[in-house]
Design a protein around this motif. Structure first.
Motif, PDB file in Angstrom:
ATOM      1  N   HIS A  24       0.839  -1.211   0.000  1.00  0.00           N
ATOM      2  CA  HIS A  24       0.000   0.000   0.000  1.00  0.00           C
ATOM      3  C   HIS A  24       0.870   1.256   0.000  1.00  0.00           C
ATOM      4  CE1 HIS A  24      -3.127   2.850   1.043  1.00  0.00           C
ATOM      5  NE2 HIS A  24      -2.354   3.258   2.035  1.00  0.00           N
TER       6      HIS A  24
ATOM      7  N   ARG B 272       2.587   1.743  -3.445  1.00  0.00           N
ATOM      8  CA  ARG B 272       1.674   2.313  -4.460  1.00  0.00           C
ATOM      9  C   ARG B 272       1.427   3.792  -4.197  1.00  0.00           C
ATOM     10  NH1 ARG B 272      -0.891  -2.516  -3.506  1.00  0.00           N
ATOM     11  NH2 ARG B 272      -2.365  -1.513  -2.090  1.00  0.00           N
ATOM     12  N   SER B 273       1.159   4.125  -2.947  1.00  0.00           N
ATOM     13  CA  SER B 273       0.863   5.510  -2.587  1.00  0.00           C
ATOM     14  C   SER B 273       2.056   6.423  -2.828  1.00  0.00           C
ATOM     15  CB  SER B 273       0.434   5.580  -1.118  1.00  0.00           C
ATOM     16  OG  SER B 273       0.188   6.899  -0.737  1.00  0.00           O
TER      17      SER B 273
ATOM     18  N   GLN C 265       4.571   6.004  -4.934  1.00  0.00           N
ATOM     19  CA  GLN C 265       4.771   6.188  -6.373  1.00  0.00           C
ATOM     20  C   GLN C 265       3.765   7.186  -6.939  1.00  0.00           C
ATOM     21  OE1 GLN C 265       4.810   2.353  -8.313  1.00  0.00           O
ATOM     22  NE2 GLN C 265       6.414   1.596  -6.972  1.00  0.00           N
TER      23      GLN C 265
END
Length: 150
Positions: free
Chosen positions: A128, A131-132, A134
């Motif tokens: 998580h 992803r955040s 990036q």
């Protein structure tokens, strides 16, 4: 288990400009898509303690925490840690800024250890955060480069 997430991006802008924009905590709600508010609690020298509040999630819950960050203009690094840790036993971040060619590389490293009662595994939380991070790095790049183009 300690988990680590390490991401970077090159922004086509001078290091001084990127340093100034990314270290203006009060303006983070305009820079980061997930922050609703950034409130400065204490500022002492190069160290700032602040409260971040996210936009409400799908259930309407607001997540908020206090962090502390110290900037080192000489080395172009920022070290931060969560003071109110929530599901984390510990959570620390390092930002590094390096001139590369005609741009600047911004590197963002998070290291954390979850509490035993955390609602997710370390692997799920790392995915998580990865992803955040990036997503936010691309947003920072796009906002800064668009500002320069105007």
């Amino acid at each position: 288990m300690t988990a680590r997430v390490d991401n970077s991006i090159v922004i086509q802008a001078p290091i001084d400009l990127i340093w100034e924009i990314t270290n203006d905590v009060e303006s983070w709600p305009d820079l980061f898509s997930d922050y609703a508010t950034a409130e400065i609690l204490v500022r002492e020298g190069n160290t700032t303690q602040f409260r971040l509040t996210l936009h409400p999630d799908d259930c309407g819950s607001y997540w908020s925490w206090v962090s502390e960050r110290t900037v080192d203009p000489a080395t172009r690094t920022v070290r931060s840690r969560r003071v109110e840790t929530g599901p984390f036993e510990s959570m620390a971040s390092v930002w590094e800024f390096t001139e590369v060619g005609s741009g600047t590389q911004m590197r963002w490293v998070d290291e954390f250890h979850l509490k035993a009662e955390a609602p997710a595994s370390a692997e799920a939380m790392a995915a998580h955060i990865n992803r955040s991070t990036q997503l936010q790095l691309r947003g920072i790049r796009d906002r800064i480069e668009a500002r320069l183009a105007d």
